[in-house]
Design an enzyme around this catalytic site. Structure first.
Site, short mmCIF file in Angstrom:
data_model
loop_
_atom_site.label_atom_id
_atom_site.label_comp_id
_atom_site.label_asym_id
_atom_site.label_seq_id
_atom_site.Cartn_x
_atom_site.Cartn_y
_atom_site.Cartn_z
N ALA A 108 0.87 -1.20 0.00
CA ALA A 108 0.00 0.00 0.00
C ALA A 108 0.90 1.24 0.00
CB ALA A 108 -0.97 -0.01 1.17
N HIS A 113 6.89 5.86 1.61
CA HIS A 113 7.69 4.68 1.29
C HIS A 113 8.69 4.99 0.18
CE1 HIS A 113 3.90 2.58 2.73
NE2 HIS A 113 4.82 1.97 3.46
N GLN A 163 2.08 -9.41 13.43
CA GLN A 163 2.19 -8.14 14.16
C GLN A 163 0.83 -7.48 14.37
OE1 GLN A 163 4.86 -6.47 10.98
NE2 GLN A 163 3.80 -4.56 11.44
N LYS A 194 8.52 7.56 11.21
CA LYS A 194 7.15 7.71 11.70
C LYS A 194 6.84 6.67 12.78
CE LYS A 194 2.40 7.28 10.58
NZ LYS A 194 2.24 5.86 10.91
N ASP A 195 7.32 5.44 12.56
CA ASP A 195 7.15 4.40 13.59
C ASP A 195 8.40 4.44 14.46
OD1 ASP A 195 4.61 3.03 12.68
OD2 ASP A 195 5.80 2.98 10.86
N SER A 207 0.46 7.77 5.80
CA SER A 207 0.31 6.41 6.30
C SER A 207 -0.67 5.67 5.39
CB SER A 207 -0.25 6.45 7.73
OG SER A 207 -0.80 5.19 8.07
O1 PAF Z 1 6.62 -0.59 9.23
C1 PAF Z 1 6.15 -1.56 8.60
O2 PAF Z 1 5.60 -1.42 7.50
C2 PAF Z 1 6.25 -2.95 9.19
O3 PAF Z 1 6.10 -2.93 10.58
C3 PAF Z 1 7.54 -3.70 8.79
C4 PAF Z 1 8.79 -3.02 9.33
C5 PAF Z 1 7.61 -3.80 7.28
C6 PAF Z 1 7.51 -5.13 9.37
O4 PAF Z 1 6.40 -5.84 8.91
#
Ligand code: PAF
Length: 286
Positions: A32, A37, A60, A148-149, A184
């Site tokens: 996505a 990205h 996750q 961001k994360d 996002s």
């Molecule tokens: O940030 C993300 O998109 C995900 O947490 C990652 C690092 C690709 C792991 O699945």
């Protein structure tokens, strides 16, 4: 650009490269893809081989989370990456990634149980485990993650240090919409007025930074100031200042602190962060 669906195909292609001087970069994603990205992919510029992984990692996501509705736009993602002159896309299936192997996971430790980890138990065990697997399968020289994360980035750095992983972890700046909302994949679920409200998270963090720039160092005052910028009725999971190594709060906020926040708007959970001292960070539209 070649797209691989299995570890075997990927390894066959990378094997001669691993023993060469070629520098390999990896941007792990869940697809996505948006400009945020792509800005990470552009940080791979100096590397000889640029790899992006696309995998919506089920481990996750919690049971009541949005795994099923997480946006999947594979064909469009591939087109975008082709345009960025990525060399290889690795998009494994759940079977290729985990198969029937025993469920052994990375324990993110105490730092994985606070903030996001408190709201999303097991989330960081899932993230670190899949990132470790990608690092082992791709063996990149450089691995790139978005700021961001921020807790995720901090934990990945800590994991690489703890397990002596050789990849250099590089952080990419957060890209923002005109009102500051961090880009996002989940923003597409904000409906009508929710989209407008979503800008409040950045505005709150930005206010915290202004207070800090004006000399305020009390955690309580910064926290309350930031909370006052979020409209009543919007759920705040956390909105605070932490030091950047261990992500712990301290009563006196220092120059090394990070303002972090998570709120819920409609069915969407938004997270964001800012460095207290980063005065150059302007909202950047793509
Ligand atoms: O940030 C993300 O998109 C995900 O947490 C990652 C690092 C690709 C792991 O699945």
């Amino acid at each position: 650009m070649k797209v691989f669906a299995t570890q075997a195909e990927l390894a066959a292609e990378l094997d001669p490269l691993w023993s060469s001087a070629a520098r390999i970069s990896l941007v792990p994603t869940m697809g996505a893809l948006h400009e945020g990205h792509l800005s990470l992919v552009r940080l791979c510029g100096p590397c000889d081989v640029r790899i992006v992984s696309i995998f919506v990692n089920p481990t996750q996501f919690g049971l009541n989370e949005d795994f099923a509705r997480y946006p999947r736009t594979f064909e469009q993602d591939v087109e975008l990456l082709e345009h960025e002159r990525v060399d290889f896309v690795y998009a494994p299936s759940v079977e290729d990634m985990y198969g029937r192997r025993a469920k052994i996971t990375v324990d993110p430790g105490d730092m994985g149980r606070i903030w996001e980890g408190a709201v999303r138990p097991d989330h960081f065990a899932g993230v670190l485990t899949v990132v470790l697997k990608f690092l082992q399968r791709v063996k990149p020289d450089v691995a790139i993650f978005g700021e961001k994360d921020f807790q995720q980035l901090t934990l990945i750095r800590a994991m690489c240090a703890a397990f002596d992983l050789p990849a250099q972890v590089v952080a990419g700046k957060t890209l923002r919409e005109a009102d500051g909302l961090a880009m996002s994949s989940r923003n597409r679920f904000l409906k009508g007025s929710e989209r407008e409200q979503a800008g409040q998270l950045y505005q709150a963090l930005e206010y915290g930074r202004e207070l800090f720039a004006g000399g305020e160092r009390s955690l309580d005052v910064l926290r309350e100031g930031m909370r006052s910028k979020i409209a009543p009725g919007i759920q705040i999971d956390y909105l605070t200042a932490v030091e950047t190594e261990r992500l712990a709060e301290a009563e006196r906020v220092t120059d090394h602190a990070r303002l972090i926040g998570a709120i819920r708007i409609g069915s969407v959970r938004l997270i964001d962060n800012l460095a207290v001292t980063d005065i150059t960070e302007e909202p950047a539209t793509a």
